[in-house]
Design an enzyme around this catalytic site. Structure first.
Site, PDB file in Angstrom:
ATOM      1  N   SER A 251     162.151  44.143 -90.771  1.00  0.00           N
ATOM      2  CA  SER A 251     163.086  43.916 -90.107  1.00  0.00           C
ATOM      3  C   SER A 251     162.683  43.816 -88.935  1.00  0.00           C
ATOM      4  O   SER A 251     162.859  42.136 -89.292  1.00  0.00           O
ATOM      5  CB  SER A 251     162.213  45.667 -89.068  1.00  0.00           C
ATOM      6  N   ASN A 252     163.660  43.838 -87.683  1.00  0.00           N
ATOM      7  CA  ASN A 252     163.666  43.478 -86.986  1.00  0.00           C
ATOM      8  C   ASN A 252     163.363  43.688 -85.017  1.00  0.00           C
ATOM      9  O   ASN A 252     162.742  45.214 -85.208  1.00  0.00           O
ATOM     10  CB  ASN A 252     165.225  42.440 -86.890  1.00  0.00           C
TER      11      ASN A 252
END
Ligand code: PMT
Length: 402
Positions: free
Chosen positions: A209-210
């Site tokens: 993810s980020n």
């Protein structure tokens, strides 16, 4: 926005953040507002009435009785005088009084008799802020129709770090200004906003993810809603405390899910804002069981995710507006302009991952806007609320706007 002629009751309660009420008062007065301050007596431990009276140019009120003559501070008149009742900082104690209708001081009495809209900026330590009692009281206030300016994250007076800091006075001013702006210039418009990160599963317990928090997307969603639009949100997993009731809210996890919902909503809307930080790649396969850590080195095959903005850009109607975001670390303007063309955006908002106070997670942003019509607009570092208002103002001047 100039606040000349606007009457603001500013409630100040007992919290270490009360010192920020001085700066907030200065900002409101400098913007032209008339400010009448009411303090709870416990706020006296944190800031003197004299400071606030001097800055607001009016005596500060805190007691029902003015003096021993029997003259009293009429809470009903005060409540009717104001165009806005702002309480900043709001302590857990006064929050509980407001939520339950307890009326044992002037501030609480004015709150109960005020007919004007109410805005509150809570401030407390992070564990207090997360306590179910506090969260439930904040929900009650939102249910009463009040605007809760949720606490910001950062270092707290206790030395701990987390959510609990009173929203910075500049950001509160932004909310007050957009409250008074209160125009309905997007009434009748339907808007789709993608926001937050996407989360791509690797196995049942791990993911790629980020750092997107959803703050930029939320600020835009709030601004559209305030300005009369019907807002459809498709959000990846975010930890923000938000009032979802105002929106058609859809929570998703992966890029594929975000695309699936956005594609269904796209034909219904007039404007699309792509703030989401969509993971560009996802594991080619999701392991059915937790991947074992036997090898010193493992490799993961990734497949390219669907580019939501690109695909929906191909379906864009002539009178539909698409606004994209670009988060860049190098050749920023050139890369953003290339994305503007490639994804058929009308406007792209460039934010740099290298500018302090901009991009992921923070409450502020600094952006450059590039338009398909050749426009280029620079912003200073400002709250995401202020940036959101700037973006909406730019959207209104796009040629296909009808
Ligand atoms: O959520 P915050 O913590 O407040 O942070 C805000 C933000 C930094 C996430 C936001 O301001 C931002 O820049 N969002 C876009 C980040 C990004 O993914 O940029 P990009 O350059 O990779 O993508 C360009 C555009 O295409 C974006 O509008 C993106 O939403 C869209 N896109 C990208 C990839 C993909 N597979 N699908 C997309 O729709």
């Amino acid at each position: 926005m100039n606040l000349t002629g606007k009457k603001i009751l500013l409630g100040v309660t007992g919290s270490i953040a009360a010192y920020k009420a001085a700066h907030l008062t200065r900002l409101l007065i400098k913007s032209g507002a008339e400010v009448q301050i009411i303090m709870s007596t416990s706020a006296f431990d944190f800031i003197t009435p004299l400071t606030l009276a001097t800055l607001s140019k009016r005596p500060v009120l805190s007691q029902f009785k003015k003096d021993e003559t029997g003259e009293w501070n009429n809470h009903v008149e005060l409540g009717l005088w104001a165009d806005l009742f702002l309480v900043a900082p709001l302590s857990a104690n006064t929050l509980a009084k407001f939520a339950l209708g307890i009326c044992d001081n002037l501030l609480a009495a004015v709150y109960l008799s005020a007919r004007c809209p109410v805005m509150v900026a809570p401030a407390m330590d992070l564990d207090m802020y997360q306590h179910p009692a506090v969260q439930s009281n904040l929900n009650l206030l939102e249910g009463f129709g009040h605007e809760v300016l949720h606490a910001e994250s950062g270092e707290l007076a206790s030395g701990l770090s987390g959510q609990g800091r009173m929203m910075e006075p500049e950001h509160i001013l932004g909310y007050v200004q957009s409250f008074f702006k209160g125009n309905d210039d997007f009434k009748g418009k339907k808007v789709l906003i993608t926001m937050g990160p996407t989360v791509e599963a690797l196995d049942p317990v791990r993911f790629i993810s980020n750092h997107s928090s959803g703050k930029m997307g939320m600020a835009i969603a709030e601004e559209f809603s305030k300005r009369g639009a019907e807002v459809f949100v498709v959000s990846g997993p975010i930890a923000l405390k938000v009032s979802k009731e105002k929106f058609h809210w859809n929570s998703v996890t992966s890029a594929d899910e975000m695309y699936g919902l956005a594609a269904v909503l796209h034909p219904k809307v007039d404007i699309c804002i792509f703030t989401a930080a969509v993971a560009d790649y996802a594991p080619a396969q999701i392991a059915p069981e937790k991947i074992k850590k036997d090898s010193a080195l493992i490799s993961i095959s990734l497949r390219k995710n669907v580019d939501i903005a690109l695909e929906l850009g191909k379906m864009k109607r002539v009178n539909q507006i698409h606004v994209g975001f670009a988060l860049e670390t190098e050749n920023e303007a050139a890369n953003a302009k290339a994305k503007l063309r490639k994804k058929n955006f009308d406007l792209i908002v460039l934010n740099s991952a290298k500018v302090e106070g901009a991009g992921f997670k923070v409450d502020t942003n600094q952006v450059e806007l590039f338009g398909a019509d050749g426009r280029s607009v620079h912003s200073e570092l400002a709250s995401k609320t202020t940036i959101a208002a700037l973006i909406l103002d730019q959207i209104k001047t796009i040629p296909v706007w009808v």
